[in-house]
Motif scaffolding. Structure first.
Motif, PDB file in Angstrom:
ATOM      1  N   LEU A  95      33.475  49.816  40.740  1.00 45.52           N
ATOM      2  CA  LEU A  95      34.757  50.256  41.285  1.00 45.52           C
ATOM      3  C   LEU A  95      35.796  49.204  40.925  1.00 45.52           C
ATOM      4  N   THR A  96      36.880  49.617  40.280  1.00 49.74           N
ATOM      5  CA  THR A  96      37.910  48.674  39.860  1.00 49.74           C
ATOM      6  C   THR A  96      38.624  48.058  41.061  1.00 49.74           C
ATOM      7  N   ILE A 155      34.722  38.175  31.918  1.00 51.75           N
ATOM      8  CA  ILE A 155      34.044  38.745  33.076  1.00 51.75           C
ATOM      9  C   ILE A 155      33.096  37.686  33.614  1.00 51.75           C
ATOM     10  N   GLN A 156      33.147  37.455  34.919  1.00 46.59           N
ATOM     11  CA  GLN A 156      32.251  36.496  35.556  1.00 46.59           C
ATOM     12  C   GLN A 156      31.504  37.210  36.677  1.00 46.59           C
ATOM     13  N   SER A 157      30.192  37.194  36.615  1.00 47.36           N
ATOM     14  CA  SER A 157      29.382  37.749  37.694  1.00 47.36           C
ATOM     15  C   SER A 157      29.335  36.734  38.829  1.00 47.36           C
ATOM     16  N   THR A 158      29.648  37.200  40.030  1.00 47.86           N
ATOM     17  CA  THR A 158      29.556  36.308  41.192  1.00 47.86           C
ATOM     18  C   THR A 158      28.386  36.732  42.075  1.00 47.86           C
ATOM     19  N   GLY A 159      27.448  37.420  41.494  1.00 50.20           N
ATOM     20  CA  GLY A 159      26.276  37.938  42.189  1.00 50.20           C
ATOM     21  C   GLY A 159      25.994  39.329  41.672  1.00 50.20           C
ATOM     22  N   ASN A 205      26.547  42.209  42.840  1.00 52.45           N
ATOM     23  CA  ASN A 205      27.418  43.304  43.248  1.00 52.45           C
ATOM     24  C   ASN A 205      28.914  43.061  43.113  1.00 52.45           C
ATOM     25  N   VAL A 206      29.311  41.931  42.520  1.00 52.17           N
ATOM     26  CA  VAL A 206      30.732  41.624  42.357  1.00 52.17           C
ATOM     27  C   VAL A 206      30.973  41.005  40.980  1.00 52.17           C
ATOM     28  N   GLU A 230      40.931  40.602  38.844  1.00 57.17           N
ATOM     29  CA  GLU A 230      40.578  41.619  39.838  1.00 57.17           C
ATOM     30  C   GLU A 230      39.108  41.436  40.187  1.00 57.17           C
ATOM     31  N   LEU A 231      38.750  41.757  41.408  1.00 56.18           N
ATOM     32  CA  LEU A 231      37.347  41.800  41.810  1.00 56.18           C
ATOM     33  C   LEU A 231      36.878  43.249  41.736  1.00 56.18           C
ATOM     34  N   TRP A 232      35.809  43.489  40.991  1.00 57.30           N
ATOM     35  CA  TRP A 232      35.205  44.806  40.891  1.00 57.30           C
ATOM     36  C   TRP A 232      33.900  44.789  41.672  1.00 57.30           C
ATOM     37  N   THR A 233      33.588  45.851  42.383  1.00 59.13           N
ATOM     38  CA  THR A 233      32.378  45.939  43.175  1.00 59.13           C
ATOM     39  C   THR A 233      31.469  47.035  42.643  1.00 59.13           C
ATOM     40  N   ARG A 234      30.180  46.780  42.724  1.00 60.06           N
ATOM     41  CA  ARG A 234      29.194  47.732  42.230  1.00 60.06           C
ATOM     42  C   ARG A 234      29.226  49.014  43.071  1.00 60.06           C
TER      43      ARG A 234
END
Length: 130
Positions: free
Chosen positions: A14-15, A100-104, A106-107, A123-127
């Motif tokens: 989700l953007t 793009i940086q994965s912070t875990g 789901n984000v 922007e923070l994108w969520t799974r």
């Protein structure tokens, strides 16, 4: 050959504006690509599907945004980081350099910039869970 964080990027996200879902996959060359798989309907027009009306190429302004690739050719650099790709912003019709940086699992931190990373937006994108 891959570290455990490399695969976090794959999935549907989700953007940050919460108006689209983007499916990110790793292609055969090992690069991440992302395409819109769902998008809110056009609120300004008749509620129909959104089109690429701000594309600088006039011949592309009638194409649907849904199913369009907006993330291209991101290369994995290790430690959950993907760089050297491009981000197309259909809200402006502009293409930016991206990271793009994965912070875990789901984000994702999505960053688009011009020139150097200092001049950009994150922007923070969520799974999206099935």
């Amino acid at each position: 050959m891959t570290d455990s964080q490399q695969d976090f990027i794959e999935g549907v996200w989700l953007t940050g504006l919460k108006d689209a879902h983007v499916a990110i996959e790793i292609d055969d060359a090992g690069k991440a690509q992302g395409r819109i798989v769902w998008m809110e309907r056009d609120k300004e027009e008749d509620g129909g599907p959104r089109i690429d009306k701000l594309n600088p190429d006039k011949s592309l302004r009638e194409r649907l945004l849904e199913d369009m690739y907006i993330l291209t050719d991101f290369e994995y650099k290790g430690n959950g980081t993907w760089e050297s790709g491009e981000v197309y912003d259909p809200d402006s019709g502009k293409t930016y350099s991206g990271s793009i940086q994965s912070t875990g699992p789901n984000v994702l931190k999505m960053r688009g910039y011009v020139g150097i990373k200092l001049f950009g937006r994150t922007e923070l994108w969520t799974r999206v869970n099935d």
